[in-house]
Structure formats: C-alpha cells, structure tokens
Design a protein around this motif. Structure first.
Motif, short mmCIF file in Angstrom:
data_model
loop_
_atom_site.label_atom_id
_atom_site.label_comp_id
_atom_site.label_asym_id
_atom_site.label_seq_id
_atom_site.Cartn_x
_atom_site.Cartn_y
_atom_site.Cartn_z
N LEU A 154 -37.88 -26.36 90.69
CA LEU A 154 -37.72 -25.82 92.04
C LEU A 154 -37.00 -24.48 92.05
O LEU A 154 -36.68 -23.95 93.10
CB LEU A 154 -36.93 -26.81 92.91
N ALA A 155 -36.74 -23.91 90.90
CA ALA A 155 -36.05 -22.62 90.84
C ALA A 155 -36.91 -21.52 91.44
O ALA A 155 -38.13 -21.60 91.47
CB ALA A 155 -35.71 -22.28 89.39
N THR A 156 -36.24 -20.48 91.95
CA THR A 156 -36.96 -19.35 92.53
C THR A 156 -37.80 -18.65 91.48
O THR A 156 -37.32 -18.30 90.42
CB THR A 156 -35.97 -18.35 93.13
N ILE A 157 -39.09 -18.46 91.77
CA ILE A 157 -39.98 -17.70 90.90
C ILE A 157 -40.50 -16.53 91.71
O ILE A 157 -41.13 -16.72 92.74
CB ILE A 157 -41.15 -18.56 90.40
N VAL A 158 -40.22 -15.34 91.30
CA VAL A 158 -40.63 -14.16 92.04
C VAL A 158 -42.01 -13.74 91.58
O VAL A 158 -42.23 -13.44 90.41
CB VAL A 158 -39.63 -13.00 91.83
N LYS A 159 -42.96 -13.76 92.49
CA LYS A 159 -44.33 -13.38 92.18
C LYS A 159 -44.79 -12.35 93.21
O LYS A 159 -44.39 -12.40 94.36
CB LYS A 159 -45.26 -14.59 92.23
N ILE A 175 -30.86 -21.48 95.42
CA ILE A 175 -29.86 -22.50 95.72
C ILE A 175 -30.04 -23.69 94.79
O ILE A 175 -31.15 -24.21 94.62
CB ILE A 175 -29.97 -22.94 97.19
N ASN A 176 -28.95 -24.14 94.20
CA ASN A 176 -28.95 -25.29 93.31
C ASN A 176 -28.87 -26.56 94.16
O ASN A 176 -27.86 -26.79 94.84
CB ASN A 176 -27.75 -25.22 92.37
N PRO A 177 -29.90 -27.42 94.14
CA PRO A 177 -29.87 -28.61 95.00
C PRO A 177 -28.81 -29.63 94.62
O PRO A 177 -28.44 -30.46 95.45
CB PRO A 177 -31.28 -29.19 94.83
N THR A 178 -28.32 -29.58 93.37
CA THR A 178 -27.30 -30.56 92.97
C THR A 178 -25.93 -30.21 93.52
O THR A 178 -25.08 -31.10 93.65
CB THR A 178 -27.23 -30.66 91.44
N THR A 179 -25.69 -28.96 93.84
CA THR A 179 -24.39 -28.57 94.40
C THR A 179 -24.48 -28.25 95.89
O THR A 179 -23.45 -28.07 96.55
CB THR A 179 -23.82 -27.35 93.66
N TRP A 180 -25.70 -28.17 96.43
CA TRP A 180 -25.87 -27.87 97.86
C TRP A 180 -25.31 -29.00 98.71
O TRP A 180 -25.39 -30.18 98.37
CB TRP A 180 -27.37 -27.69 98.14
N ARG A 181 -24.75 -28.63 99.85
CA ARG A 181 -24.26 -29.59 100.83
C ARG A 181 -24.65 -29.11 102.23
O ARG A 181 -24.67 -27.89 102.50
CB ARG A 181 -22.74 -29.75 100.76
N PRO A 191 -38.82 -21.89 97.82
CA PRO A 191 -37.65 -21.06 98.14
C PRO A 191 -37.86 -20.12 99.32
O PRO A 191 -36.97 -19.99 100.18
CB PRO A 191 -37.40 -20.29 96.84
N ASP A 192 -39.03 -19.46 99.41
CA ASP A 192 -39.27 -18.52 100.51
C ASP A 192 -39.32 -19.20 101.87
O ASP A 192 -39.23 -18.52 102.90
CB ASP A 192 -40.58 -17.76 100.29
N HIS A 193 -39.48 -20.51 101.88
CA HIS A 193 -39.60 -21.23 103.15
C HIS A 193 -38.42 -22.16 103.40
O HIS A 193 -38.50 -23.05 104.25
CB HIS A 193 -40.93 -21.98 103.19
N GLY A 194 -37.30 -21.92 102.68
CA GLY A 194 -36.06 -22.56 103.08
C GLY A 194 -35.44 -23.56 102.14
O GLY A 194 -34.49 -24.23 102.53
N PHE A 195 -35.96 -23.70 100.90
CA PHE A 195 -35.40 -24.69 99.98
C PHE A 195 -33.88 -24.53 99.86
O PHE A 195 -33.39 -23.40 99.75
CB PHE A 195 -36.04 -24.55 98.59
N PRO A 196 -33.15 -25.65 99.89
CA PRO A 196 -33.64 -27.03 99.83
C PRO A 196 -33.98 -27.65 101.19
O PRO A 196 -34.75 -28.60 101.26
CB PRO A 196 -32.48 -27.77 99.18
N ILE A 208 -33.99 -22.37 111.36
CA ILE A 208 -33.12 -21.76 110.35
C ILE A 208 -33.50 -22.24 108.94
O ILE A 208 -33.58 -23.44 108.67
CB ILE A 208 -31.65 -22.09 110.64
N LYS A 209 -33.70 -21.28 108.04
CA LYS A 209 -33.99 -21.60 106.64
C LYS A 209 -32.71 -21.67 105.83
O LYS A 209 -31.67 -21.14 106.23
CB LYS A 209 -34.92 -20.53 106.05
N TRP A 210 -32.80 -22.35 104.66
CA TRP A 210 -31.66 -22.50 103.74
C TRP A 210 -30.44 -23.04 104.48
O TRP A 210 -29.31 -22.55 104.33
CB TRP A 210 -31.35 -21.16 103.06
#
Length: 348
Positions: free
Chosen positions: A5-10, A54-60, A186-191, A205-207
C-alpha cells in the motif's frame, strides 16, 4: 500489507486525464464502456498540497471535543473490524465545470479550469460515521464536527478541514477505507477518508486523522475563505464523448452519457442534437441512486455533415431541471447549466 500500500508515483496516462497543476481531470471519453463505477485509474484527483505517504500501522483516527462523552483513538485494524457499510456515491469537485463559465457564458472565473471531469462514482466501503460517533458517546448538544486531513498544511491555513453538521454526519457519511473493492489508493485518501454523499468534494476529507466534535458552530478557511456557502451539488449531465469529437455522417450511433444531482435521484434526461431547438427523451435502464449518477443513451444517425452542438439536460426528483445558463459564481463553483458539447460530423 504495508509495502503493497506504499505510495507509488506514476505519470498520469494522458488518454485518461487532463492535468491541471497537479490535479487530474477524468476524460469523459475514457468512461465509455466502463460500467457503472469510475475505475480507479480514471477517477479524478484534486489535492491542495501533495499526496502523503502514511504508515497504516502507526496511523490513528482521533475523536475528541466537548461534544463527546468518550473521546479516544482508533487504529486502522480496529476500524476495519467494526461494522461496515458499502455505498455507491459520487465525489465531485465544487469547481467542476468552472471552465464553462468562460467558454460558454463568456464570464471567466478564477481557479482550476475544470471541464466536467472533476467527478467520479465509486463503490466505497467503510464504517458509518454515525457508528463511530455513537461509539465515542455523542452528546445531545453536539452541533458541528471538524474533520481534518493529514496532508501537508496549505499555505498559512493549516491542514485541510471543513465543518460538518451533526445531522449530516449521523445521516449517510462514511469513514471509508476501500474504493471499488480495494484499499484506498494514496491519491484518494489512504488509509481512510470521509465520503459525504451529495455534498461538494471538499467535505469528503482525504487522509483523515482527526475529528473534533463541538457543541457550537465551527468554522475553518475551507468554509469561510474557500468554498463559502456551497454544500450540495447541482444537477449536471455529460456525454461519454470527446470534446470536438468527429462522427461519420449517415452512420448510426448510440450516444451515451450520465446525469447526477446532489439533491436526489435523476428522474428524466432529455437530449438535443440541434443546439437546443428540439429535445428528445433519453433512455435509461440503470440504477436510480440518490448519491450517484444515472447512465442514459439515445440513438442518432447524424446527417448532413457539419458542426453540431449536443446538449443534455436532466431533472432530479426535487423537480429541478438544468437551466440554459447558471448565475455567475465569483469562484467558479456550482456550474450547472446545460453544456453545449461541440462535435463535427464528417463524410466517411
């Protein structure tokens, strides 16, 4: 999972998008034959700054404020373990159609010059915001929420945030973690992002990282400096056809399009192939969803060769029909007039 799920810039594929200073507008011709939902690779992108990683394991997700009896924090795994709901809903930029204030009504408005591609419909899955608020002990005297994103602060205005009335929050708002059956890109608000059906996109609101719940009305730059007095979206229609498309004279075509409204279901769509001199009922056998769009189609064998203006106008269940012109908005929001879609009919 985190690595996947990491950001990949394309680079954005040019045949699917028009790019405006980092924002990406869906090309309507790229929706032809795509089914009801907008594929993720065609869904428009609008950011005030840039996409965070954003790291989903540390996100709150923090819920707090005097409007709650039991404020607290939720992890990504806790959120995904809660009762979920799946909804088909549109998200649309408030400035969708802004370019047409200038090109069609000859009164330009400042801002990103969107055509009609600042919209997408996806199947969202997540936790109803009402469930989270009840879980956190929503007080009866709560008035407003202030959801905030975790993207970088915008200029000197801080994080993107916009107040939401408790009534709307408890109605149909979703705290979404999936989009079209996949974890949010990521571009649409992950997580996690909000999905606020029927309202301007800035409300979704995203992110998402923080929700304040207050016992008074709240404000932010995103309902005072920007997006002031804009909430629900007007009725709109678009053809699944390139701008200035070329069709062959005498050949039969089925013209496809979609119509939507922030106020309710679309109940009628009419199409004109002669610049508005006459109108014909479009056929529609798709879903009549309150929060999304209605696909429609009409048959046409164009002749003779020459320049044409295709027009589509929809009516929603509240009785509102698209007008021929829209009152000018100083920031270019809420363009809802019938769009004059130019095409050329040529000899085969």
């Amino acid at each position: 999972m985190e690595q996947a799920l990491a950001t990949i810039v394309k680079p954005l594929p040019a045949h699917l998008f028009r790019v405006h200073d980092g924002s990406a507008e869906m090309r309507w011709e790229a929706m032809a034959g795509q089914g009801y939902h907008t594929p993720i690779d065609r869904f428009f992108v609008r950011n005030h700054t840039y996409t965070p990683n954003i790291n989903p394991t540390t996100w709150r997700l923090r819920l707090h404020g005097p409007g709650l009896r039991c404020p607290g924090e939720y992890t990504y795994d806790q959120l995904r373990a809660m009762p979920s709901r799946t909804v088909d809903a549109a998200i649309e930029c408030a400035g969708n159609g802004r370019r047409l204030y200038g090109t069609q009504q000859h009164n330009p408005a400042p801002g990103t010059q969107w055509g009609l591609g600042g919209i997408g419909v996806a199947r969202w899955r997540g936790v109803p915001l009402s469930y989270l608020l009840q879980h956190a002990g929503l007080r009866r005297d709560a008035v407003d929420l202030l959801p905030s994103g975790l993207d970088a602060p915008f200029e000197d205005h801080g994080h993107v945030r916009r107040p939401l009335p408790v009534g709307k929050a408890m109605d149909d708002v979703l705290v979404a973690y999936e989009m079209n059956g996949q974890p949010l890109p990521p571009d649409h608000g992950f997580p996690v992002r909000l999905v606020v059906p029927g309202w301007v996109g800035i409300a979704s609101i995203k992110w998402l990282g923080d929700i304040e719940v207050a016992t008074r009305e709240l404000t932010s730059p995103w309902n005072t400096v920007f997006y002031r007095d804009v909430t629900t979206q007007p009725v709109k229609s678009a053809f699944e056809l390139a701008w200035n498309a070329r069709l062959t004279a005498g050949r039969p075509y089925i013209l496809h399009g979609r119509s939507w409204s922030g106020q309710g279901r679309i109940v009628q769509v009419e199409v004109s192939i002669d610049g508005g001199r006459s109108w014909h009922q479009a056929e529609h056998h798709g879903r009549h969803l309150v929060s999304a769009w209605l696909p429609w189609h009409i048959e046409w064998a164009p002749k003779p060769a020459g320049a044409y203006e295709l027009m589509a106008r929809a009516t929603d269940e509240t009785g509102v029909t698209q007008p021929l012109t829209t009152p000018h908005h100083p920031f270019g929001y809420h363009f809802g007039a019938v769009v004059r879609h130019p095409i050329s009919v040529v000899h085969g």
